[in-house]
Design an enzyme around this catalytic site. Structure first.
Site, PDB file in Angstrom:
ATOM      1  N   LYS A 213      -4.684  -1.310  15.298  1.00 40.42           N
ATOM      2  CA  LYS A 213      -4.581   0.231  15.860  1.00 40.42           C
ATOM      3  C   LYS A 213      -5.310  -0.768  16.941  1.00 40.42           C
ATOM      4  O   LYS A 213      -5.874  -0.078  18.414  1.00 40.42           O
ATOM      5  CB  LYS A 213      -6.535   0.342  15.074  1.00 40.42           C
ATOM      6  CG  LYS A 213      -5.611   1.332  13.513  1.00 40.42           C
ATOM      7  CD  LYS A 213      -6.915   1.577  12.828  1.00 40.42           C
ATOM      8  CE  LYS A 213      -6.552   2.616  11.597  1.00 40.42           C
ATOM      9  NZ  LYS A 213      -7.406   2.786  10.600  1.00 40.42           N
TER      10      LYS A 213
ATOM     11  N   GLN B 256     -12.887   0.581   8.642  1.00 38.57           N
ATOM     12  CA  GLN B 256     -11.725   0.984   7.975  1.00 38.57           C
ATOM     13  C   GLN B 256     -12.236   1.008   6.044  1.00 38.57           C
ATOM     14  O   GLN B 256     -12.582   0.062   5.676  1.00 38.57           O
ATOM     15  CB  GLN B 256     -11.107  -0.297   7.715  1.00 38.57           C
ATOM     16  CG  GLN B 256      -9.886  -0.466   7.074  1.00 38.57           C
ATOM     17  CD  GLN B 256      -8.740   0.435   7.646  1.00 38.57           C
ATOM     18  OE1 GLN B 256      -8.852   1.133   8.711  1.00 38.57           O
ATOM     19  NE2 GLN B 256      -8.147   1.044   6.907  1.00 38.57           N
TER      20      GLN B 256
ATOM     21  N   ASP C  37     -12.396  10.261  13.134  1.00 35.71           N
ATOM     22  CA  ASP C  37     -11.684   9.785  11.720  1.00 35.71           C
ATOM     23  C   ASP C  37     -12.021  11.374  11.525  1.00 35.71           C
ATOM     24  O   ASP C  37     -11.574  11.553  10.464  1.00 35.71           O
ATOM     25  CB  ASP C  37     -12.354   9.079  10.872  1.00 35.71           C
ATOM     26  CG  ASP C  37     -11.232   7.882  10.714  1.00 35.71           C
ATOM     27  OD1 ASP C  37     -10.185   8.155  11.357  1.00 35.71           O
ATOM     28  OD2 ASP C  37     -11.734   6.722  10.496  1.00 35.71           O
TER      29      ASP C  37
END
Ligand code: NAD
Length: 307
Positions: free
Chosen positions: A53, A97, A120
């Site tokens: 990422k 994460q 997200d």
């Protein structure tokens, strides 16, 4: 034989568009869209995802800052960091994460992220907006930030329909039967909402579904997101269906080597499908591209709020 949907190439093209948007933001506002990534513990798979990422963010001119915490970090410490990032004007997106160590309540941590920086799309506010179909901005409020993997799947499905000789391209996905196998909050449920908004007739299957083949054989589009190797087999697929494989499974080839495969029996299913994503090189690269796109979206909203 199915068209192999080249997620790597489609993502590369999409990243070029993102890089142009980033350059425009830098020029017009002297701001670099910046993503904060929180990593707790040292799970090797998570470390690889986070570093991918970060690399991809830098490749389009964005900033990505990693905040690493030991596996013993407390929930309180993590939430304090999120509060700090929520209030930091230089940070536009926050990603935690997953999975987090078992002593930490992921829900409590995620729900402390400001919905404005929730790249997200996992906070209650963004999930709620998506569930009522509120995904577009209007003059009074912002639409949902939608989770990245469902956005990636939808993009690849639209691409497959546009290039299809089986489906009518002029009506998009309207009226198509879509089956989502897997009902997680990260993939299956938000994707089903997006497909409903596209006018699909949507079915969601899960591990309790009694006769999965009866469902799969009716579907024009099948998305598999279960983490079960070879769940979808050739005899379960209607001729000409579009297949999107979200699964990421590491399987052993021999004592020393392993490889990544999806949830679909790719070599067999490609003989009956009209289009299919490979694993790796399908949904994965597009998911990261949408993470960057969501970060830009958050950044632009923050700029607008400050004007
Ligand atoms: P999850 O474990 O949270 O959910 C799995 C879902 O699959 C559940 O709803 C379960 O009921 C269903 N399921 C399990 N076995 C089934 C069966 N035999 N028949 C029908 N349904 C079944 O998983 P998740 O987080 O949604 O992830 C699913 C897979 O997608 C994993 O392999 C994960 O690594 C992968 N993934 C990939 C990406 C990407 O960017 N490519 C992103 C997220 C997840």
């Amino acid at each position: 034989m199915a068209q192999i949907i080249d997620g790597k190439l489609i993502a590369a093209n999409f990243r070029e568009e993102i890089a142009i948007e980033v350059a425009k933001i830098k020029k017009e506002h002297e701001i670099t869209p910046t993503l904060a990534v929180i990593l707790v513990g040292c799970d090797p798979a998570s470390e690889v995802y986070v570093s991918n990422k970060e690399k991809t963010a830098h490749s389009v001119g964005m900033n990505s800052i990693q905040f690493k915490f030991s596996a013993e970090t407390t929930q309180k410490e993590l939430i304090a960091k999120i509060d700090e990032l929520n209030n930091d004007p230089k940070i536009h997106g926050i990603l935690v994460q997953l999975p987090l160590p078992s002593h930490i309540n992921s829900k409590a941590v995620i729900h402390n992220i400001s919905p404005l920086k929730d790249v997200d799309g996992f906070t209650i506010e963004n999930v709620g907006k998506l569930s009522i179909g509120d995904i577009k901005d209007d003059e009074n409020s912002y639409g949902a930030i939608v989770p990245c993997t469902p956005l990636a799947c939808l993009h690849l499905i639209k691409n497959a329909v546009e290039n299809s000789s089986v489906f009518q391209r002029n009506i998009g996905l309207t009226g198509l039967k879509a089956l989502v196998i897997g009902a997680s909050n990260i993939v299956g449920r938000p994707l089903a909402r997006l497909l409903m908004l596209e006018g699909c007739t949507v079915t969601i299957a899960n591990r309790s579904t009694r006769n999965l083949s009866a469902e799969t054989l009716q579907a024009d589009i099948i998305i598999v997101a279960t983490g079960v190797v070879n769940l979808l087999k050739k005899e379960m697929v209607k001729k000409g269906a579009i297949i999107i494989d979200v699964g990421i499974n590491r399987v052993k080839i021999n004592h020393l080597e392993s490889k990544i495969v999806g949830d679909v029996d790719f070599d067999q299913v490609k003989k009956v499908a009209s289009a299919i994503t490979p694993v790796p090189g399908g949904v994965g690269p597009m998911t990261i591209a949408y993470l960057l796109q969501n970060t830009i979206k958050c950044c632009l909203r923050i700029i607008k709020n400050n004007q």
